[in-house]
Design a protein around this motif. Structure first.
Motif, mmCIF file in Angstrom:
data_model
loop_
_atom_site.group_PDB
_atom_site.id
_atom_site.type_symbol
_atom_site.label_atom_id
_atom_site.label_comp_id
_atom_site.label_asym_id
_atom_site.label_seq_id
_atom_site.Cartn_x
_atom_site.Cartn_y
_atom_site.Cartn_z
ATOM 1 N N GLN A 257 0.833 -1.194 0.000
ATOM 2 C CA GLN A 257 0.000 0.000 0.000
ATOM 3 C C GLN A 257 0.876 1.255 0.000
ATOM 4 O O GLN A 257 1.949 1.268 0.588
ATOM 5 N N LEU A 258 0.375 2.286 -0.653
ATOM 6 C CA LEU A 258 1.058 3.573 -0.705
ATOM 7 C C LEU A 258 0.273 4.627 0.050
ATOM 8 O O LEU A 258 -0.945 4.508 0.227
ATOM 9 N N ASN A 259 0.974 5.687 0.453
ATOM 10 C CA ASN A 259 0.261 6.809 1.076
ATOM 11 C C ASN A 259 0.136 7.984 0.116
ATOM 12 O O ASN A 259 -0.086 9.109 0.532
ATOM 13 N N PHE A 260 0.323 7.720 -1.189
ATOM 14 C CA PHE A 260 0.071 8.747 -2.199
ATOM 15 C C PHE A 260 -0.518 8.078 -3.435
ATOM 16 O O PHE A 260 -0.258 6.893 -3.708
ATOM 17 N N PRO A 261 -1.333 8.816 -4.191
ATOM 18 C CA PRO A 261 -1.881 8.238 -5.423
ATOM 19 C C PRO A 261 -0.850 8.306 -6.549
ATOM 20 O O PRO A 261 0.060 9.138 -6.522
ATOM 21 N N THR A 262 -0.996 7.444 -7.550
ATOM 22 C CA THR A 262 -0.029 7.418 -8.641
ATOM 23 C C THR A 262 -0.714 7.095 -9.956
ATOM 24 O O THR A 262 -1.751 6.419 -9.986
ATOM 25 N N ASN A 263 -0.153 7.592 -11.030
ATOM 26 C CA ASN A 263 -0.516 7.143 -12.378
ATOM 27 C C ASN A 263 0.737 6.934 -13.226
ATOM 28 O O ASN A 263 0.697 6.980 -14.451
#
Length: 591
Positions: free
Chosen positions: A167-173
């Motif tokens: 899991q990450l604590n920032f969104p990504t594309n």
């Protein structure tokens, strides 16, 4: 055509929080190599964008993404470079590709559709920067979603690879795949990448930790139970050393022995050790510890500040690897220039593969500050403007020059060949801006008498005239890649000429040349008995009988690719394998 993304709502009752976005890649924005050409879609990394082209079918398909190498064959060639010391053992990435997606999400899964010889992907990373945002972020972070050591996958069939991601604590594309193909029996082929994620930030599980790039080093450096850096500093204080016995301490050891011990540490370990005591700080900052400096494993963290920190220690550096580093603003032109002005005078080897921060100023600085440079790798620096390459001609001591997938133009290349007569290894694969490769080949034959290896992969217009100039001028050639050179025809006698005039050939790639015939193979058998690798993929004119002659004559032959050779069926391959079990005979298939 299907859209590149769709929204799936979970069956859970808390559907607003669990709305999952499933997206195929929108674009391929960067990669280190590919099998295909720069002017088509066959076997290129760009095939990873969008919905699957061939999955779930298995086999060798032109509509997939394929990297340039597989196995350890390229490491065994005369053109192979020596490895850098101090490379962390768990950094084993050889190639990468970066993909963008339309929407930023918090990843819940990444699925990779592999259609042939799966198992190359060893690391998946996510970036905090949105490539489609008009405003550059104040900070760019890369986090590892999943990683694993290279493992052998015995099956060559298609599969949907579904690693368990963190899991990450920032969104990504922006997703990056890193691969290691060293254990593969043949080229891996990837068809599509699917990113699953939620628009809302998930609640992080207590059992799920966020991986940091420090995990690249493979050890736990957390301070706990009073064993932090402060405690270590106290243990190694000068008072403690004076009160101890007269032996057993580092200051009792010869300086050279301590240096030898420290040579086994990775760069982060060396920097940490420097914080423990004055004696070890002196040893860890000694420029002799930085003769070979490999910064590629730390591409995700390395920036101008890092270079400035290392600058005083690297005044004697001879080998420097900055491949993959500095992209997305991590390293500036001024930061790179400052570093080289202090640390470039002793450099003999400089690796800059995929270093997209480079511009003409950087190459000018290299040409002025690195007078002793013998090896320069600019592989896949496809954003370098053509005028920048003119500065390379000033590096008259060059012995190795890699220009694969660059935009070098003919005039600059002719100047380099004219002034760099010491060249022994030259890679011009996929250099699409060259107008006339016969002119280039003629200059190579006239000026580069010491040349041992030459990569002309996918050179679009070399003819028998250029081959004649090469064969007569470069008599020391041990490796020649003429794969996917469509203008060469066996009927002109060009391949037979190569065999007769270049008896030292150890590797010859004639990939996808439909005209290679029995006569060419028999000439190789008669004249090139040191041959170790031969690729004649795609020819219709070679029979099992001529291959048997080749295998009987060339005792060192270890790799023979006969994929899509219409006269060489599976039965013929089995018979040859039975008679010559030490030779790896490759024959791909399409389901």
């Amino acid at each position: 055509m299907m859209n590149s993304h769709r929204t799936i709502v979970s069956n859970s009752r808390t559907s607003p929080l669990n709305a999952e976005v499933v997206q195929y890649a929108k674009e391929v924005v960067d990669f280190s190599s590919h099998y295909g050409s720069e002017n088509s879609m066959s076997y290129t990394m760009w095939n990873l964008a969008g919905v699957p082209n061939v999955f779930p079918s298995s086999g060798d398909f032109t509509q997939t993404a394929v990297f340039r190498t597989y196995g350890t064959w390229w490491d065994q060639c005369p053109s192979a470079s020596l490895p850098f010391r101090r490379t962390p053992p768990n950094f084993q990435s050889q190639d990468y590709v970066e993909l963008t997606f339309e929407q930023q999400v918090y990843p819940t899964a990444v699925h990779i559709l592999e259609t042939y010889h799966p198992g190359a992907v060893i690391r998946i990373l996510a970036c905090s920067a949105n490539p489609y945002s008009p405003n550059p972020p104040a900070e760019v972070r890369w986090e590892i979603l999943w990683s694993e050591k290279p493992t052998k996958v015995n099956a060559s069939q298609a599969r949907q690879f579904k690693p368990c991601v963190k899991q990450l604590n920032f969104p990504t594309n922006l997703i990056r795949l890193e691969v290691n193909s060293s254990l593969l029996d043949y080229y891996t082929e990837l068809d599509a990448v699917v990113l699953h994620g939620t628009k809302d930030k998930p609640v992080l599980s207590l059992k799920t930790s966020i991986i940091d790039m420090n995990d690249l080093e493979g050890d736990d450096y957390e301070e706990k139970d009073g064993c932090g850096m402060d405690s270590l500093n106290k243990k190694f204080s000068s008072t403690a050393l004076r009160e101890g016995p007269n032996n057993g301490y580092f200051d009792r050891l010869p300086y050279e022995l301590i240096q030898l011990i420290l040579n086994h540490l990775t760069l982060p370990d060396l920097c940490r050790l420097a914080q423990t005591c004055k004696l070890l700080n002196q040893h860890c900052c000694d420029p002799l510890q930085y003769i070979h400096l490999n910064l590629q494993p730390y591409w995700a963290k390395l920036n101008d500040t890092s270079l400035e920190f290392l600058q005083a220690r690297c005044t004697l550096v001879q080998w420097l690897n900055l491949s993959w580093t500095g992209n997305r603003g991590f390293i500036s032109v001024s930061g790179f220039s400052r570093f080289l002005k202090v640390c470039g005078h002793e450099l003999v080897r400089l690796e800059l593969s995929c270093s997209h921060f480079l511009n003409e100023t950087c190459l000018e600085v290299i040409s002025e500050m690195c007078p002793n440079l013998q090896e320069l790798n600019l592989s896949s620096c496809d954003k370098l403007p053509p005028p920048a390459f003119n500065h390379i001609a000033k590096l008259c001591s060059l012995k190795r020059l890699v220009l694969y997938r660059t935009k070098i133009e003919q005039t600059a290349l002719l100047s380099i060949l004219n002034f760099c007569s010491e060249l022994q290894h030259l890679s011009l694969g996929s250099c699409v801006m060259i107008e006339d490769y016969d002119v280039i080949a003629s200059m190579i034959g006239a000026k580069c008498k010491k040349l041992q290896t030459l990569d002309l992969w996918r050179c679009k217009n070399i003819t028998e005239n250029g081959i004649a100039e090469l064969a007569s001028g470069c008599l020391l050639l041990e490796e020649l890649d003429l794969g996917w050179c469509p203008t060469l025809q066996s009927s002109t006698g060009c391949f037979a000429r190569l065999a007769r005039q270049l008896p030292n050939l150890q590797k010859l790639f004639l990939t996808a040349n439909r005209s290679v015939c029995d006569t060419d193979v028999e000439e190789l058998a008669s004249n090139c008995i040191r041959l170790q690798q031969l690729d004649i993929l795609g020819t219709r004119m070679v029979s099992p009988a001529s291959l048997r002659k080749l295998l009987e004559s060339c005792k060192d032959l270890s790799l023979l690719d006969v994929s899509f050779c219409s006269q060489i069926d599976n039965r013929a391959v089995l018979e040859l394998n039975s008679s010559f079990p030490k030779v790896f005979i490759k024959k791909s298939f399409t389901q």
